[in-house]
Design a protein around this motif. Sequence first.
Motif, PDB file in Angstrom:
ATOM      1  N   ALA A   1       0.692  -1.405  -0.127  1.00 56.29           N
ATOM      2  CA  ALA A   1       0.056  -0.484   0.449  1.00 56.29           C
ATOM      3  C   ALA A   1       0.811   1.299   0.007  1.00 56.29           C
ATOM      4  CB  ALA A   1      -1.059   0.096   0.997  1.00 56.29           C
ATOM      5  N   LEU A   2       1.918   1.044   0.993  1.00 54.49           N
ATOM      6  CA  LEU A   2       2.324   2.533   0.903  1.00 54.49           C
ATOM      7  C   LEU A   2       3.681   2.629  -0.630  1.00 54.49           C
ATOM      8  CD1 LEU A   2       4.449   2.060   4.499  1.00 54.49           C
ATOM      9  CD2 LEU A   2       2.668   4.230   3.854  1.00 54.49           C
ATOM     10  N   GLU A   3       4.168   1.602  -0.921  1.00 54.84           N
ATOM     11  CA  GLU A   3       4.860   1.551  -2.435  1.00 54.84           C
ATOM     12  C   GLU A   3       3.546   2.135  -3.416  1.00 54.84           C
ATOM     13  OE1 GLU A   3       5.797  -1.607  -3.881  1.00 54.84           O
ATOM     14  OE2 GLU A   3       7.463  -1.692  -1.808  1.00 54.84           O
ATOM     15  N   GLY A   4       2.560   2.402  -3.232  1.00 52.21           N
ATOM     16  CA  GLY A   4       1.100   2.560  -4.300  1.00 52.21           C
ATOM     17  C   GLY A   4       1.522   4.285  -3.785  1.00 52.21           C
ATOM     18  N   VAL A   5       1.610   5.121  -2.859  1.00 56.03           N
ATOM     19  CA  VAL A   5       0.902   5.923  -2.342  1.00 56.03           C
ATOM     20  C   VAL A   5       0.890   6.919  -3.675  1.00 56.03           C
ATOM     21  CG1 VAL A   5       1.103   7.713  -0.715  1.00 56.03           C
ATOM     22  CG2 VAL A   5       0.779   5.852  -0.026  1.00 56.03           C
ATOM     23  N   GLU A   6      -0.345   7.935  -3.703  1.00 53.52           N
ATOM     24  CA  GLU A   6       0.283   9.539  -4.090  1.00 53.52           C
ATOM     25  C   GLU A   6      -0.040  10.538  -3.656  1.00 53.52           C
ATOM     26  OE1 GLU A   6      -2.826  11.554  -7.834  1.00 53.52           O
ATOM     27  OE2 GLU A   6      -3.794   9.656  -7.054  1.00 53.52           O
TER      28      GLU A   6
END
Length: 392
Positions: free
Chosen positions: A379-384
């Motif tokens: 989830a953290l890798e996909g943060v915008e």
Amino acid sequence: MNQEVLLLKCGELVLKGLNRARFEDRLLSIVRRRLSHLGEYEVYAIQSTLYVEPKNGAPVEEALTVCRKIFGVVAICRAISCPKDMDSICQAAVEYLKDTMEHTGTFRCQAKRSDKRFPLTSPEIARQVGGALLSAYPRLKVKMDGAQTQVHIEVRDKAAFVYADRIHGAGGMPTGTNGKAMLLLSGGIDSPVAGYMMAKRGLYLEGVHFFSYPYTSEEAKEKTLHLARILASYCGPIKVHVVPFTEIQDQIRKNCQEDLFTVLMRRFMMRIAQRVARRQDCGALITGESLGQVASQTMEAIGVTNAVCELPVLRPAIGMDKEEIVLIARQIGTFETSILPYEDCCTVFTPRHPQTKPKLPKVLEEEQKLDVEGLIQKALEGVEQVICKAEG
Ligand code: ATP
Ligand code: MG
């Protein structure tokens, strides 16, 4: 020369010494920055009052609108400045307050003299100005208690100032004087209000929003960002971290006991919000929880959720009724946006019979069925990141 100015009265009178200076400096730079797009203003502080003097035709009305949203300002006086002699003061009062005096029935004058070299005492000043107003507007009556209009005269070092009725400011403390916190911002009514309440206490805000595309739509995300922009008109730009949440919800649904869905989900939210908060130097989390409002906000559920938090969690709405929260939402201008009918990820996953008294050991057992750390990392890798600035 007479000139229309704004006098901003600072709050938190208990602050002393260095704290007061810090508070004032901070407020000065915020006021200057927030007014800069409107035109040229001279802004300076004397004796806990900030002076805003428009230059080269910069507008007063628009400056007033901006200043009403600045935390740390308790009251705003829209005043006329004039030379420090009684003739000028009385004449300024009669002319500048014409509109107000023609629309009121009773008034009272109050004078304050911070320049002690001025030959008249405060009651004498008030009496003379009152007399001048009565001669000019003979229909009016003086009323010492409960007058419709309060006329103020302040004789200060630089000049004298005359104004009617103080305007309420936003109150609180200047943004940034108490650090920075991470707001868990949904598209609902409560979390924007919670963010506002804590920002009012001098916090910079950042936001984290959990987004469950395609269960929740692009419009639901836009709505949340719009709420952040409304908050930004009070506390400056807000960086919102949009976290992809779909996979976490799918995994919970596939693997865990249904009556614990919400509390499991909320533990993920807190864990992720906390990681983002630490990365961004935030000292606390903020949520819009209100005790007993829904199954996930019973004392037991909050306890189980809170067990994953190391940072303090600020819950300013915890003791408030929905009506009280709605009242603030209306006042600050978030309500209309909050009630737009876009679904939130919480509602999409509400179990039929949520557990109102979840037990931590059971919740931990359910989490054993998930790759908690892996899901968080992903989830953290996909943060915008989206920077939300005040509109207009
Ligand atoms: P709100 O009106 O703020 O959505 P709520 O009464 O609907 O609150 P919940 O949905 O249980 O209550 O959420 C409680 C709190 O959890 C919210 O106030 C908010 O701080 C946080 N929260 C809920 N959903 C999200 C989301 N999608 N993204 C970020 N934070 C959320
Ligand atoms: Mg909600």
